[in-house]
Design an enzyme around this catalytic site. Structure first.
Site, short mmCIF file in Angstrom:
data_model
loop_
_atom_site.label_atom_id
_atom_site.label_comp_id
_atom_site.label_asym_id
_atom_site.label_seq_id
_atom_site.Cartn_x
_atom_site.Cartn_y
_atom_site.Cartn_z
N HIS A 102 0.81 -1.22 0.00
CA HIS A 102 0.00 0.00 0.00
C HIS A 102 0.84 1.28 0.00
CE1 HIS A 102 0.87 -0.08 4.30
NE2 HIS A 102 0.68 1.22 4.26
C1 UD1 Z 1 -2.26 5.17 5.95
C2 UD1 Z 1 -1.05 5.61 6.76
C3 UD1 Z 1 0.00 4.52 6.74
C4 UD1 Z 1 -0.58 3.19 7.14
C5 UD1 Z 1 -1.76 2.87 6.23
C6 UD1 Z 1 -2.40 1.53 6.54
C7 UD1 Z 1 -0.58 8.04 6.78
C8 UD1 Z 1 0.31 9.08 6.24
N1 UD1 Z 1 -0.44 6.82 6.22
O1 UD1 Z 1 -1.86 5.12 4.60
O2 UD1 Z 1 1.05 4.88 7.63
O3 UD1 Z 1 0.41 2.18 7.06
O4 UD1 Z 1 -2.73 3.92 6.36
O5 UD1 Z 1 -3.55 1.29 5.81
O6 UD1 Z 1 -1.36 8.30 7.66
N2 UD1 Z 1 -9.17 4.38 1.65
C9 UD1 Z 1 -10.35 3.69 1.53
N3 UD1 Z 1 -10.96 3.26 2.68
C10 UD1 Z 1 -10.45 3.51 3.91
C11 UD1 Z 1 -9.25 4.22 4.01
C12 UD1 Z 1 -8.62 4.64 2.87
O7 UD1 Z 1 -10.84 3.46 0.45
O8 UD1 Z 1 -11.07 3.09 4.92
C13 UD1 Z 1 -8.50 4.85 0.45
C14 UD1 Z 1 -8.53 6.36 0.37
O9 UD1 Z 1 -9.56 6.82 -0.41
C15 UD1 Z 1 -7.21 6.72 -0.24
C16 UD1 Z 1 -6.32 5.56 0.10
O10 UD1 Z 1 -7.15 4.49 0.53
O11 UD1 Z 1 -7.26 6.80 -1.63
C17 UD1 Z 1 -5.31 5.96 1.11
O12 UD1 Z 1 -5.85 6.17 2.43
P1 UD1 Z 1 -5.10 7.12 3.47
O13 UD1 Z 1 -5.82 7.11 4.74
O14 UD1 Z 1 -4.85 8.44 2.82
O15 UD1 Z 1 -3.66 6.56 3.71
P2 UD1 Z 1 -2.98 5.14 3.45
O16 UD1 Z 1 -2.23 5.22 2.19
O17 UD1 Z 1 -3.96 4.06 3.66
#
Ligand code: UD1
Length: 393
Positions: A219
């Site tokens: 991820h």
């Molecule tokens: C975040 C954390 C990372 C952790 C990871 C685990 C930061 C900077 N990064 O990264 O340290 O290891 O989570 O998962 O805080 N999304 C969904 N559903 C959700 C959550 C996210 O679809 O419940 C999608 C979002 O739309 C986005 C992507 O996943 O496009 C990224 O989510 P985001 O919370 O920004 O950070 P992660 O890359 O998941």
């Protein structure tokens, strides 16, 4: 106070922050330990992760209480997400007026809440504790590295998961008085949930044989936001799948990027599934011959379980899992060949016996040491410079 802290110490009110998937298994044992000590724990969920698979499933598996406050910030750019958490957290902090704000890990919610608390701590008389302090990858391109370094700078009390964190903090000029070694709270959750996880017989449900399959997760932006990088990693995983099934629970971000870049087909040889709940994930990792991952938490969980791990990153902020555990870094830059070779070596290395290659303090009792450290350093208490882990607290 029944079952609480003896010695005439008053109960504390502790605001505990969780926001994203890797936070939930860290706060669960801390909330339980605070409860056993007779302290009042108030859980705040920032809502950084909001999908049922990324959040609710974890609350159920870990026996987490309903959060007292849900900030519902959701996904956005780093700046917007961090700002939304800050805006929503400030009134909560002003209302709860805790003795402690406890933040864990390195996600955007961690830094956002530490930053809010740092500006109000003098007015409110509260302190900030960072659980999982002192980890460093040295890679400033990672948003998590920025979050870690700044959160440690802001925290009053830095609670470390492994000894190698201490020289990192000393090198940044952080006073030793603010730093306490407590061990790894995530392993508390792992050990507590392992028997139930094994009973789920996840490998059988996925149609794979224990000890004869790999698990992969991806991820990190560096692996999934760049078409060439994502395609190299997926083709490496596909080649490992030629040797044994590769179970691949797909992070929402990775699924979206693979579709955008048109590399979804490269996942065909993999057993691609939706993200798993906490117990299911532990169950599937526990039965694996090897785990290939860019996650921080899985590097630690595999070490605690003795399962060989290949980390798909240039650096790790958890070098103790390489020096003392079962982890290794894949050759950098990542290529399909390099991934296949590293996986081969890891599989040949085989599983370590439980506890054979496990760092100090990864023993299922770290959260008790967190609660003890908070009590010892509570606002109004004299600072105590000592090591709770070696003192057997
Ligand atoms: C975040 C954390 C990372 C952790 C990871 C685990 C930061 C900077 N990064 O990264 O340290 O290891 O989570 O998962 O805080 N999304 C969904 N559903 C959700 C959550 C996210 O679809 O419940 C999608 C979002 O739309 C986005 C992507 O996943 O496009 C990224 O989510 P985001 O919370 O920004 O950070 P992660 O890359 O998941």
């Amino acid at each position: 106070m029944t079952g609480g802290r003896g010695g005439g110490l008053r109960a504390m009110k502790v605001l505990v922050v969780a926001g994203a998937r890797p936070n939930f298994m860290k706060v669960a044992p801390i909330l339980a330990a605070l409860g056993r000590a007779g302290d009042e724990a108030v859980l705040v969920h920032t809502g950084q992760h909001y999908d049922a698979a990324m959040s609710d499933a974890f609350f159920a598996d870990l026996g987490l209480p309903e959060p007292a406050f849900h900030l519902e910030v959701g996904s956005a750019s780093h700046a917007v997400q961090t700002a939304r958490v800050m805006e929503a957290f400030e009134p909560v902090l002003l209302r709860v007026r805790p003795h402690w704000v406890v933040v864990v890990g390195d996600v955007n919610s961690t830094l956002a809440c530490a930053l809010v608390a740092s500006k109000l701590r003098h007015e409110l008389g509260c302190r900030i504790a960072h659980v999982e302090a002192g980890l460093r990858s040295g890679d400033w391109r990672m948003p998590e590295e920025v979050n870690r370094v700044l959160t440690d700078r802001l925290a009053d009390l830095l609670l470390t998961p492994s000894r190698d964190a201490h020289p990192n903090l000393a090198a940044e000029g952080i006073e030793a008085e603010r730093v306490v070694f407590v061990g790894n709270v995530m392993i508390d959750s792992l050990l507590a949930q392992l028997p139930a996880a094994r009973e789920l017989r996840v490998p059988a449900r996925l149609g794979v044989e224990p000890g004869r399959y790999a698990v992969a997760t991806l991820h990190r932006p560096s692996n999934v936001d760049d078409p060439a990088a994502l395609s190299a990693v997926l083709s490496g995983l596909a080649r490992v799948a030629g040797r044994m099934p590769v179970v691949f629970p797909v992070h929402p971000r990775t699924r979206r990027r693979a579709a955008e870049f048109g590399v979804g087909d490269a996942m065909a040889p993999l057993t691609a599934i939706d993200p798993l709940g906490y117990r299911e994930m532990i169950g599937v990792v526990d039965g694996a011959a090897v785990v290939l991952t860019d996650s921080g938490g899985l590097q630690e969980e595999t070490t605690a379980l003795g399962v060989p791990c290949v980390t798909l990153r240039e650096t790790t902020e958890r070098p103790v899992t390489v020096a003392e555990g079962t982890n290794r870094l894949a050759p950098w830059p990542l290529t399909a060949d390099g991934i296949v070779r590293a996986a081969g070596k890891a599989i040949a290395q085989g599983r370590a016996a439980p506890g054979e290659r496990c760092p100090e303090g990864w023993d299922g009792h770290a959260a008790e040491r967190v609660a003890a450290a908070l009590a010892a350093h509570a606002p109004g208490a004299a600072p105590i410079v000592h090591n709770l882990a070696t003192e057997g607290v």
